[in-house]
Design a protein around this motif. Structure first.
Motif, mmCIF file in Angstrom:
data_model
loop_
_atom_site.group_PDB
_atom_site.id
_atom_site.type_symbol
_atom_site.label_atom_id
_atom_site.label_comp_id
_atom_site.label_asym_id
_atom_site.label_seq_id
_atom_site.Cartn_x
_atom_site.Cartn_y
_atom_site.Cartn_z
ATOM 1 N N SER A 195 0.698 55.435 -3.013
ATOM 2 C CA SER A 195 1.763 54.483 -3.282
ATOM 3 C C SER A 195 1.847 54.174 -4.769
ATOM 4 N N PHE A 196 2.986 53.612 -5.192
ATOM 5 C CA PHE A 196 3.118 53.192 -6.572
ATOM 6 C C PHE A 196 4.001 51.954 -6.666
ATOM 7 N N PHE A 197 3.828 51.222 -7.765
ATOM 8 C CA PHE A 197 4.501 49.953 -8.002
ATOM 9 C C PHE A 197 5.424 50.125 -9.189
ATOM 10 N N ASN A 198 6.683 49.642 -9.074
ATOM 11 C CA ASN A 198 7.633 49.872 -10.148
ATOM 12 C C ASN A 198 8.618 48.725 -10.275
ATOM 13 N N VAL A 199 9.459 48.810 -11.303
ATOM 14 C CA VAL A 199 10.427 47.768 -11.626
ATOM 15 C C VAL A 199 11.830 48.270 -11.361
ATOM 16 N N ALA A 200 12.706 47.371 -10.905
ATOM 17 C CA ALA A 200 14.113 47.704 -10.706
ATOM 18 C C ALA A 200 14.978 46.543 -11.189
ATOM 19 N N ILE A 201 16.215 46.849 -11.528
ATOM 20 C CA ILE A 201 17.179 45.845 -11.968
ATOM 21 C C ILE A 201 18.265 45.725 -10.911
ATOM 22 N N PRO A 202 18.288 44.622 -10.125
ATOM 23 C CA PRO A 202 19.326 44.438 -9.108
ATOM 24 C C PRO A 202 20.618 43.874 -9.723
ATOM 25 N N ILE A 203 21.740 44.467 -9.335
ATOM 26 C CA ILE A 203 23.064 44.002 -9.756
ATOM 27 C C ILE A 203 23.997 44.135 -8.565
ATOM 28 N N GLY A 204 24.733 43.069 -8.228
ATOM 29 C CA GLY A 204 25.598 43.183 -7.061
ATOM 30 C C GLY A 204 26.591 42.053 -6.910
ATOM 31 N N LEU A 205 27.300 42.099 -5.785
ATOM 32 C CA LEU A 205 28.308 41.100 -5.430
ATOM 33 C C LEU A 205 28.084 40.639 -3.997
ATOM 34 N N GLY A 206 28.513 39.417 -3.702
ATOM 35 C CA GLY A 206 28.377 38.910 -2.349
ATOM 36 C C GLY A 206 29.337 37.773 -2.088
ATOM 37 N N PHE A 207 29.190 37.161 -0.916
ATOM 38 C CA PHE A 207 29.984 35.991 -0.574
ATOM 39 C C PHE A 207 29.107 35.008 0.197
ATOM 40 N N LYS A 208 29.483 33.728 0.152
ATOM 41 C CA LYS A 208 28.809 32.678 0.905
ATOM 42 C C LYS A 208 29.864 31.865 1.651
ATOM 43 N N PHE A 209 29.516 31.464 2.854
ATOM 44 C CA PHE A 209 30.421 30.638 3.661
ATOM 45 C C PHE A 209 29.625 29.522 4.310
ATOM 46 N N GLN A 210 30.069 28.282 4.120
ATOM 47 C CA GLN A 210 29.390 27.129 4.690
ATOM 48 C C GLN A 210 29.869 26.910 6.118
ATOM 49 N N LEU A 211 28.980 27.209 7.072
ATOM 50 C CA LEU A 211 29.323 27.031 8.485
ATOM 51 C C LEU A 211 29.340 25.568 8.883
ATOM 52 N N SER A 212 28.389 24.806 8.365
ATOM 53 C CA SER A 212 28.279 23.376 8.640
ATOM 54 C C SER A 212 27.582 22.732 7.459
ATOM 55 N N GLU A 213 27.225 21.480 7.596
ATOM 56 C CA GLU A 213 26.585 20.791 6.488
ATOM 57 C C GLU A 213 25.283 21.462 6.073
ATOM 58 N N HIS A 214 24.571 22.070 7.029
ATOM 59 C CA HIS A 214 23.264 22.655 6.728
ATOM 60 C C HIS A 214 23.217 24.186 6.857
#
Length: 237
Positions: free
Chosen positions: A157-176
């Motif tokens: 196995s090996f350990f490495n670095v990555a740069i995340p870049i992206g788009l998304g959306f959020k929707f509030q279903l209720s207060e919580h």
């Protein structure tokens, strides 16, 4: 190469902490979230020159999100899943000759900043409450550290670095409760995800040493919000 990756990672972390400091200095309350996500990982590299939806493999994540304001949030996540690529049905002459295929497992921890395009879920007692929105698209970027197999033949196995870049959306279903979805690409600094590199695969053509592999995550999330409680100030005469 390791020094270059360390410098890049250090600059990104410094930018994240600076951004957090500025955000905290301009906000009175913070909103905490915990959540789960499910979706799939994909990959591009020597064995998948173009993004292929058929190469998706299951993935999932657990995350914590700290909302500094209705616009800025920081998310820490642990993700895991599989990645896959194949040339067995490719029409490219080189790929058809090489006939490479791989399956790999991947785990990741990440720190990602989210920028909401709308004022999302502003507290009812805040000045931004009237202009808040129950749904918002957002942009995300940060840093990730991932672990996978370096040599698919030996299982090292090996350990490495990555740069995340992206788009998304959020929707509030209720207060919580909240629902979300996103597509995030991870630029890596390694060519080892698929086992094709400067060496050979099945004693055939070597990989492209000038390009590094990418991996991607697409998924839906469900999260629960904890609102911080402001204690009233007590004044003594």
């Amino acid at each position: 190469m390791n020094r270059k990756k360390n410098r890049i990672a250090g600059r990104i972390l410094s930018a994240i902490f600076l951004f957090i400091g500025v955000s905290v200095a301009n906000v009175n309350a913070q909103v905490h979230e915990i959540g789960l996500g499910a979706g799939g990982f994909n990959y591009t590299g020597e064995l998948a020159r173009k993004f292929n939806p058929l190469f998706y493999r299951p993935g999932a994540e657990i995350f914590y999100r700290l909302n500094f304001s209705p616009v800025v949030a920081l998310r820490g996540a642990f993700s895991f899943g599989g990645i896959y690529g194949s040339e067995l049905k490719s029409k490219d002459p080189v790929a058809n000759y090489r006939q490479g295929e791989f399956k790999n497992n991947l785990t990741e921890v990440s720190a990602i900043l989210e920028y909401n395009f709308f004022n999302f879920r502003a507290p009812k007692d805040s000045r931004k409450a009237q202009s808040s929105s129950r749904i918002t698209p957002y942009f995300t970027g940060g840093i990730a550290f991932f672990n996978t197999q370096q040599d698919l033949g030996t299982g090292n196995s090996f350990f490495n670095v990555a740069i995340p870049i992206g788009l998304g959306f959020k929707f509030q279903l209720s207060e919580h409760w909240n629902l979300g979805g996103e597509f995030v690409a991870r630029k890596t600094f390694t060519d080892y995800l698929d086992g094709v590199r400067e060496g050979t695969i099945n004693y055939r053509r070597t990989g492209d040493i000038l390009k590094t592999d990418w991996y991607y995550y697409t998924g839906l999330t469900v999260s629960y919000t904890f609102y911080s409680v402001k204690c009233p100030a007590i004044y003594h005469k």
